[in-house]
Write a protein that holds these residues in place. Structure first.
Motif, PDB file in Angstrom:
ATOM      1  N   ARG A 138       0.874  -1.238  -0.080  1.00 12.65           N
ATOM      2  CA  ARG A 138      -0.027   0.178   0.131  1.00 12.65           C
ATOM      3  C   ARG A 138       0.781   1.379   0.092  1.00 12.65           C
ATOM      4  O   ARG A 138       0.763   2.224  -0.914  1.00 12.65           O
ATOM      5  CB  ARG A 138      -0.879  -0.058   1.123  1.00 12.65           C
ATOM      6  CG  ARG A 138      -2.117   1.051   1.105  1.00 12.65           C
ATOM      7  CD  ARG A 138      -2.885   0.908   2.588  1.00 12.65           C
ATOM      8  NE  ARG A 138      -3.896   2.026   2.704  1.00 12.65           N
ATOM      9  CZ  ARG A 138      -4.337   2.561   3.724  1.00 12.65           C
ATOM     10  NH1 ARG A 138      -4.195   1.988   4.634  1.00 12.65           N
ATOM     11  NH2 ARG A 138      -5.462   3.297   3.512  1.00 12.65           N
ATOM     12  N   LEU A 139       1.767   1.481   0.844  1.00 11.37           N
ATOM     13  CA  LEU A 139       2.517   2.560   1.059  1.00 11.37           C
ATOM     14  C   LEU A 139       3.351   3.126  -0.161  1.00 11.37           C
ATOM     15  O   LEU A 139       3.190   4.037  -0.587  1.00 11.37           O
ATOM     16  CB  LEU A 139       3.457   2.415   2.259  1.00 11.37           C
ATOM     17  CG  LEU A 139       4.135   3.873   2.405  1.00 11.37           C
ATOM     18  CD1 LEU A 139       3.406   5.036   2.739  1.00 11.37           C
ATOM     19  CD2 LEU A 139       5.138   3.623   3.777  1.00 11.37           C
ATOM     20  N   PRO A 140       4.291   2.109  -0.951  1.00  8.82           N
ATOM     21  CA  PRO A 140       5.020   2.409  -1.821  1.00  8.82           C
ATOM     22  C   PRO A 140       4.084   2.667  -3.234  1.00  8.82           C
ATOM     23  O   PRO A 140       4.386   3.656  -3.797  1.00  8.82           O
ATOM     24  CB  PRO A 140       5.871   1.251  -1.908  1.00  8.82           C
ATOM     25  CG  PRO A 140       5.144  -0.052  -1.341  1.00  8.82           C
ATOM     26  CD  PRO A 140       4.528   0.775  -0.198  1.00  8.82           C
ATOM     27  N   PHE A 141       3.054   2.003  -3.216  1.00 12.99           N
ATOM     28  CA  PHE A 141       1.936   2.281  -4.476  1.00 12.99           C
ATOM     29  C   PHE A 141       1.424   3.403  -4.317  1.00 12.99           C
ATOM     30  O   PHE A 141       1.219   4.142  -5.407  1.00 12.99           O
ATOM     31  CB  PHE A 141       1.026   0.938  -4.695  1.00 12.99           C
ATOM     32  CG  PHE A 141       0.634   0.924  -6.325  1.00 12.99           C
ATOM     33  CD1 PHE A 141       1.427   0.186  -7.095  1.00 12.99           C
ATOM     34  CD2 PHE A 141      -0.304   1.624  -6.272  1.00 12.99           C
ATOM     35  CE1 PHE A 141       0.813   0.198  -8.344  1.00 12.99           C
ATOM     36  CE2 PHE A 141      -0.847   1.458  -7.851  1.00 12.99           C
ATOM     37  CZ  PHE A 141      -0.252   0.668  -8.711  1.00 12.99           C
ATOM     38  N   ILE A 142       0.975   3.831  -3.269  1.00 13.57           N
ATOM     39  CA  ILE A 142       0.094   5.157  -3.095  1.00 13.57           C
ATOM     40  C   ILE A 142       1.244   6.444  -3.273  1.00 13.57           C
ATOM     41  O   ILE A 142       0.775   7.178  -3.930  1.00 13.57           O
ATOM     42  CB  ILE A 142      -0.354   5.211  -1.643  1.00 13.57           C
ATOM     43  CG1 ILE A 142      -1.780   4.324  -1.533  1.00 13.57           C
ATOM     44  CG2 ILE A 142      -0.820   6.736  -1.421  1.00 13.57           C
ATOM     45  CD1 ILE A 142      -2.760   4.397  -2.636  1.00 13.57           C
ATOM     46  N   GLN A 143       2.532   6.140  -2.863  1.00 11.56           N
ATOM     47  CA  GLN A 143       3.411   7.267  -3.160  1.00 11.56           C
ATOM     48  C   GLN A 143       3.225   7.381  -4.684  1.00 11.56           C
ATOM     49  O   GLN A 143       3.801   8.639  -5.095  1.00 11.56           O
ATOM     50  CB  GLN A 143       4.763   6.826  -2.465  1.00 11.56           C
ATOM     51  CG  GLN A 143       4.865   6.939  -1.012  1.00 11.56           C
ATOM     52  CD  GLN A 143       6.068   6.515  -0.327  1.00 11.56           C
ATOM     53  OE1 GLN A 143       6.656   5.488  -0.679  1.00 11.56           O
ATOM     54  NE2 GLN A 143       6.414   7.301   0.791  1.00 11.56           N
ATOM     55  N   LYS A 144       3.575   6.268  -5.358  1.00 15.06           N
ATOM     56  CA  LYS A 144       3.578   6.348  -6.947  1.00 15.06           C
ATOM     57  C   LYS A 144       2.276   6.976  -7.535  1.00 15.06           C
ATOM     58  O   LYS A 144       2.315   7.721  -8.414  1.00 15.06           O
ATOM     59  CB  LYS A 144       3.514   4.871  -7.433  1.00 15.06           C
ATOM     60  CG  LYS A 144       3.586   4.920  -8.833  1.00 15.06           C
ATOM     61  CD  LYS A 144       3.688   3.289  -9.176  1.00 15.06           C
ATOM     62  CE  LYS A 144       3.880   2.997 -10.782  1.00 15.06           C
ATOM     63  NZ  LYS A 144       3.764   1.700 -11.509  1.00 15.06           N
TER      64      LYS A 144
END
Length: 241
Positions: A138-144
């Motif tokens: 969740r965290l790395p993809f939302i940053q994307k």
């Protein structure tokens, strides 16, 4: 109302040409029942396809709005600077401009909502993925996601405000919600007007404060937007459920 039902309802109420451009939330939820942590690459591939869809559609609409905004400015300038052949001609053209501005403003509100609801859907499906697999996608993809064109609504918000300024300057006595109900016919009120009200209510719902509010959540709707929603509801000739 759960997000999946809210999204389905919103898609049904939005402009027909927009309906296939929203997050395939139902399909992704079905996939989650079959997925494992070893299937992350496949899941990310599907999410990337969704992002590509959002971006292509958003950019296309944004470019169209920029062109329409310039055309409206040119029309207004032409009417103001040129002497009309008659007062009736002037009033007729100003009435057409007023209707076009209101429609244009409404469509931009719909695009801001498009960004909001797809972002919210992404955060929710990613939360479900992490919960099911024990992963930390969740965290790395939302940053994307935060870097994607469809999430960047500053330009559209700027055009919305400029549109409202034009309305205030040219039609100082005009109330946007009332004028929208008057400026368009019955068929259009059942279309674009209903879509805009639904979009505003959806934005209010997904951006309200709650016990589950987190740093992934969109900002709470500000007072100006909330008052705009109330104005639409009070002045609408359409029953809002």
């Amino acid at each position: 109302m759960k997000f999946g039902k809210r999204l389905k309802q919103h898609v049904q109420e939005t402009l027909p040409g927009w309906r296939d451009m929203y997050l395939n939330y139902k399909g992704l939820k079905k996939l989650l029942r079959l997925i494992s942590s070893s299937s992350e690459d496949e899941f990310v591939y599907l999410l990337d396809n969704e992002l590509d869809k959002f971006n292509s559609f958003f950019i296309e609409q944004e470019e169209d709005f920029i062109i329409r905004h310039k055309e409206l400015q040119q029309r207004i300038k032409k009417v103001i600077e040129n002497d009309p052949s008659s007062q009736e001609e002037y009033e007729n053209e100003m009435a057409r401009i007023k209707k076009d501005i209101v429609d244009f403003h409404g469509e931009m509100v719909l695009l801001v909502n498009y960004s909001n609801i797809n972002y919210t859907g992404m955060t929710k499906i990613l939360k479900k993925y992490d919960k099911r697999t024990g992963g930390f996608l969740r965290l790395p993809f939302i940053q994307k996601v935060l870097e994607q064109p469809f999430f960047t609504t500053e330009l559209i918000s700027k055009l919305v405000k400029e549109c409202e300024t034009i309305i205030d300057e040219l039609f100082p006595a005009m109330v946007v919600a009332e004028e929208m109900a008057k400026a368009v016919g019955t068929e259009a009120r059942e279309g674009i007007f209903r879509n805009i009200v639904a979009a505003l209510l959806t934005m209010k719902e997904i951006r309200k404060g709650s016990s589950t509010h987190s740093h992934f959540s969109l900002p709470i709707l500000d007072l100006h937007d909330a008052e705009l929603i109330r104005s639409f509801q009070l002045n609408s000739t359409i029953h809002i459920i």
